[in-house]
Design an enzyme around this catalytic site. Structure first.
Site, PDB file in Angstrom:
ATOM      1  N   HIS A   1       0.866  -1.179   0.000  1.00  0.00           N
ATOM      2  CA  HIS A   1       0.000   0.000   0.000  1.00  0.00           C
ATOM      3  C   HIS A   1       0.900   1.227   0.000  1.00  0.00           C
ATOM      4  CE1 HIS A   1      -3.064   2.875   0.671  1.00  0.00           C
ATOM      5  NE2 HIS A   1      -2.633   3.191   1.878  1.00  0.00           N
TER       6      HIS A   1
ATOM      7  N   ASP B   1       1.053   5.084  -0.314  1.00  0.00           N
ATOM      8  CA  ASP B   1       0.321   6.351  -0.306  1.00  0.00           C
ATOM      9  C   ASP B   1       0.901   7.317  -1.328  1.00  0.00           C
ATOM     10  OD1 ASP B   1      -1.669   6.083   1.843  1.00  0.00           O
ATOM     11  OD2 ASP B   1       0.084   5.812   3.120  1.00  0.00           O
TER      12      ASP B   1
ATOM     13  N   ASP C   1      -7.612   1.503   2.364  1.00  0.00           N
ATOM     14  CA  ASP C   1      -7.182   2.466   3.381  1.00  0.00           C
ATOM     15  C   ASP C   1      -8.089   3.665   3.585  1.00  0.00           C
ATOM     16  OD1 ASP C   1      -5.411   3.186   5.397  1.00  0.00           O
ATOM     17  OD2 ASP C   1      -4.183   4.411   4.081  1.00  0.00           O
TER      18      ASP C   1
ATOM     19  N   HIS D   1      -6.381   9.577  -0.712  1.00  0.00           N
ATOM     20  CA  HIS D   1      -7.031   9.598   0.600  1.00  0.00           C
ATOM     21  C   HIS D   1      -6.182  10.236   1.691  1.00  0.00           C
ATOM     22  CE1 HIS D   1      -4.945   5.668   0.330  1.00  0.00           C
ATOM     23  NE2 HIS D   1      -4.648   5.882   1.596  1.00  0.00           N
TER      24      HIS D   1
END
Length: 930
Positions: free
Chosen positions: A11, A13, A133, A383
């Site tokens: 994951h 970001d 997430d 996000h």
């Protein structure tokens, strides 16, 4: 057999603790004290992709999934030879779901998916949405994913009480019916809740950032642990299976920025699979395999079960009793507004690139492009971007990217307007009009203003320009504006007029200062008894000077309405009840009773034929203006908040509250990503019994464009200019959080308090915005607030030139032959390739929302554009990465379905298209210039 699907993933970001570029290159190493243990101090995405691909090529049974296409795009363009992996999601980033507008989400998904299509063809087309997430999940996102052709949707975060309820009832996989208007299964989406968020099971993390021991399988060594690993894994797998309905379960093997040394993971996963499956010879019924979400979803579909049906959303999200992630709905309100403004700029840039033709990109003012802003806007949907949950320097970088993108688009806009108007005059854009600053209009006695309207219907838009003189109607610049403007402008007056702009076109106005013109508007100290135009009347309490009532003069409705400002004292985490402080993510007031920000008693009123306004001061750091333009059907509430004081060592969450006489009975309504509206009920969740622990924060919901309360007779609608959090804590009341300034981190990884300052505002950020208030009967309210919301997203673009327009200048232009019907919105108009356009038409009303407009509407595409002739049409899915006729999705069976299927009407002919309520249709149009 119980089949365990291991899904290796990372994951990554797209900005959070580091900027996008820093994360890709692994630059700006992080302090271990400031990051979550799973984030790693290095976090270099280029090395993750290098390492993973190398490991995949060594063993064809291995799998890996990847989401963040922007990083993959960076990496792919530097690769020497073709490589391939499996994809999920496919958007430019994993977008936030609470604070994003649907138009920007569709754009960023289209950008990422088109890159995958162009690079890999059909085998690069994702079939599963993977939003592990984001901090809560919106119904409109699920609807969009379904219309983009996705078969399923997986996420990791949901309210802790909801998760417990679903685990007990084996209801962690379900069918989400994500629209009340679209015909099922058009917006139906299979949805799965992952067992461990997006992390590995406890004890089975094998990244270099993890502490779990590797599998040591040499029996001659002292630390041999295969038997223990197999035992522990078998227990975890069977425990997890008790909470799901089929003989297939999924396990996420990865986490934040993992797999930089993919060999660590894959070497241990290979062993895990080998040793667990070896037990089948001894009667074990456990089978472990490398898998992907798509493969897992296929097995669930083969099970041929029925699934529970969900029709609401997954907001708000709490991870424990006092930890409601509802603060980020309002965090960084200036960035949220800038993102919304940038979205409007991008749509305008896209449109003028089409209308101006090839001259738009290579014209009189040089080379420009829309792609830079398109990519910046796509990154901003992340996000940890528009959500406001990033570090300050990362927020600054998002804003920088948007600013650079707009600079590129300004060239496109200037070239296009020059080509359309025939004027070669230098064009100026003023980005600080909201604080009455524009060097050209302040310094010149004569200038021209071009008002471009990106909507497919005519608009009447109030223009306010800073000037140093008199022309038509002028009002003095307020003291509050002078304070926030500082030395960035020096105008003493604002010219106010209402500009009429044609659909998808512009009107040019010439402004000349005159010495003996109309007198400046007189300023009256104290509020008037009322302000009104032909549509709206607002009265004021003579004792307090505050708003007292609102009247719709067309329908002869009146409600009592009071406007007040409050602040909640942000929890510092020192409490016997909970140690959770308020922070960028979490809203936690230390009391349900906020502090009133009292009116200072200072008020000014201005009344002119064009505008009437009441300027109010609430202490030294909050002010507002209640404003009514001549032809407006809504009362404008302009608010200015900041610098929020913290000398008392108290963090503050500032709200405006509207208390009315409407009998709302604990119900209120908020939009989902700017589209469909959901009913909310205080201290209630539709699918599980809520144990409320935070009476304020636990009732906050995201508001992207509007919220309202109503009873049988009256509906009060509030239209916002950015995404904000809000609620109805008291019957008849609506409150919206405007600004947050906090002194503590909320311990969710960002590692710094939400305490924004800048070079201009070293004592704390000042934020300005506006709300529009509309009163109407419930069945007529949407006819007013839908257009208001669209105007707030796609505001007219003003550009300026010195002096009068040159002779021969075309002063008015429309790109359409006629305005589209009121129910139809032109959502997308952009260049697709040299001779084709991407066009999206949207029905912007829900079923049963409007007596007049909640019906099918037909549009003739051949009669759409004034300068372009449509010679061919092909229809695509919503994300424009597949022909609609080829889009096939898995069918799922709900275990409860009482809704009859509504078949959308058929198109009357090839170039006439019909839209049902809430339907978006996407086309590639082949065109020639007339």
């Amino acid at each position: 057999m119980l089949n365990v699907h291991l899904v290796p993933h990372t994951h990554d970001d797209v900005g959070w603790l580091k900027t996008v570029d820093q994360y890709y290159y692994g630059g700006e190493s992080l302090s271990l004290l400031s990051v979550l243990s799973l984030s790693g101090p290095h976090a270099g995405v280029q090395y993750i992709l290098d390492s993973v691909v190398e490991q995949l090529l060594q063993n064809p049974e291995r799998r890996f999934i990847y989401v963040e296409t922007v990083f993959f795009h960076y990496w792919w363009r530097n690769q020497p030879a073709a490589m391939q992996t499996s994809f999920v999601n496919g958007g430019w980033c994993m977008s936030d779901e609470a604070t994003t507008h649907y138009s920007a989400v569709i754009d960023q998904m289209t950008l990422g998916l088109r890159f995958l299509n162009d690079t890999f063809g059909p085998c690069g087309r994702p079939r599963v949405a993977w939003h592990i997430d984001p901090f809560g999940h919106a119904r409109e996102h699920a609807s969009m994913f379904a219309q983009m052709g996705y078969d399923g949707f997986f996420f990791g975060r949901l309210d802790y009480q909801d998760r417990d309820h679903r685990r007990i009832n084996r209801d962690q996989e379900l069918l989400w019916r994500a629209s009340e208007s679209l015909e099922p299964p058009m917006a139906d989406l299979f949805t799965g809740i992952l067992p461990n968020g997006y992390n590995p099971p406890e004890g089975f993390c094998w990244d270099q950032s993890c502490d779990d021991p590797p599998i040591m399988d040499d029996p001659n060594l002292e630390d041999y642990n295969v038997d223990d690993v197999v035992k522990r894994f078998t227990k975890i797998a069977h425990s997890q299976a008790l909470m799901y309905k089929t003989n297939d379960i999924i396990m996420t093997m990865g986490s934040d920025f993992q797999y930089e040394n993919a060999n660590l993971w894959y070497k241990n996963l290979d062993k895990l699979i080998r040793y667990v499956n070896a037990q089948q010879a001894n009667g074990s019924q456990l089978n472990v395999l490398y898998s992907t979400p798509s493969c897992y979803l296929q097995e669930l579909h083969r099970a041929n079960l029925t699934w529970s049906l969900k029709t609401d959303d997954f907001f708000p999200y709490a991870d424990d009793a006092h930890n409601f992630w509802t603060g980020f709905y309002s965090s960084r309100p200036a960035l949220k507004r800038y993102e919304r403004v940038s979205n409007g700029h991008l749509q305008t840039c896209n449109q003028l690139e089409v209308l101006g033709g090839p001259w738009s990109r290579e014209g009189l003012f040089g080379a420009g492009d829309s792609e830079t802003l398109r990519r910046a806007m796509a990154v901003a949907q992340h996000h940890d971007a528009v959500s406001g949950t990033e570090k300050q320097h990362v927020a600054n970088d998002y804003a920088r990217m948007l600013a650079v993108g707009w600079q590129h688009c300004q060239v496109v806009v200037s070239n296009s307007l020059a080509a359309l108007s025939g004027s070669s005059a230098d064009r100026v854009y003023c980005d600080h009009l909201n604080i009455s600053a524009c060097p050209l209009t302040e310094a010149n006695k004569k200038f021209s203003v071009n008002v471009y309207n990106p909507l497919a219907r005519p608009v009447l838009w109030p223009v306010r320009l800073p000037v140093n003189g008199c022309a038509y109607t002028v009002v003095p610049v307020s003291k509050a504006t002078q304070q926030v403007r500082k030395d960035r402008g020096y105008a003493v007056n604002e010219l106010v007029f209402q500009a009429r702009a044609p659909p998808l076109g512009y009107t040019t106005y010439f402004v000349s200062m005159i010495q003996n013109g109309p007198p400046e508007a007189s300023v009256r100290h104290g509020p008037p008894a009322s302000i009104q135009n032909q549509f709206v009347k607002a009265t004021f309490d003579p004792a307090t000077g505050l708003l007292d009532s609102l009247t719709n003069l067309e329908t002869e409705q009146t409600i009592r309405l009071k406007q007040t400002f409050y602040w909640y004292n942000a929890s510092d985490g020192i409490s016997s009840v909970s140690e959770q402080p308020s922070g960028a993510y979490i809203f936690r007031p230390n009391s349900s009773t906020p502090f009133l920000i009292p009116s200072s008693g200072r008020a000014e009123s201005i009344q002119t034929p064009e505008v009437q306004e009441v300027r109010q001061q609430f202490g030294p750091w909050v002010s507002s203006v209640l404003r009514l333009y001549r032809d407006s059907r809504a009362l404008e509430l302009e608010w200015t908040v900041g610098p929020v004081p913290i000398e008392d060592s108290l963090g503050k969450e500032v709200v405006v509250r509207l208390d009315s006489s409407i009998r709302s009975s604990g119900l209120f309504y908020t939009d989902s990503n700017g589209r469909e509206v959901l009913q909310r009920k205080k201290d209630f969740r539709p699918t599980w019994n809520l144990r409320q622990t935070e009476p304020v924060a636990g009732n906050y919901y995201p508001i992207n464009s509007r919220a309202f309360i109503k009873d049988d007779e009256d509906q009060l609608t509030l239209v916002t200019d950015r995404s904000q959090g809000g609620s109805s804590i008291h019957n008849g009341s609506l409150e919206v959080m405007l600004h947050r300034r906090l002194l503590y981190d909320d311990v969710r990884g960002v590692g710094e308090p939400l305490n924004e300052t800048s070079d201009v505002f070293p004592l704390g950020l000042v934020v300005r915005g506006r709300l529009l208030l509309s009163l109407a009967p419930p069945m007529l309210a949407a006819d007013a607030h839908r257009p208001l919301a669209q105007e707030n997203v796609l505001q007219p673009l003003l550009s300026f030139t010195e002096g009068a327009p040159p002779p021969g200048t075309l002063l008015e232009f429309s790109g359409l032959q006629a305005a589209l019907p009121p129910a139809v919105h032109l959502l997308t108009l952009s260049q697709w390739d040299q001779d084709s356009l991407l066009v999206r038409l949207e029905h912007q009303f829900q079923t049963r929302e409007s007596k007049k407009h909640s019906v099918p509407v037909t549009v003739n595409l051949q009669k759409l554009f004034s300068t372009l002739k449509v010679v061919g049409m092909s229809e695509l899915n919503l994300s424009a990465n597949q022909w609609l006729e080829e889009m096939k999705r898995l069918d799922w069976r709900p275990n409860l379905d009482g809704q009859p299927l509504r078949k959308p009407p058929r198109d009357p002919s090839a170039l006439e298209v019909t839209l049902s309520p809430m339907q978006i249709r996407t086309f590639v149009l082949r065109v020639v210039r007339r």
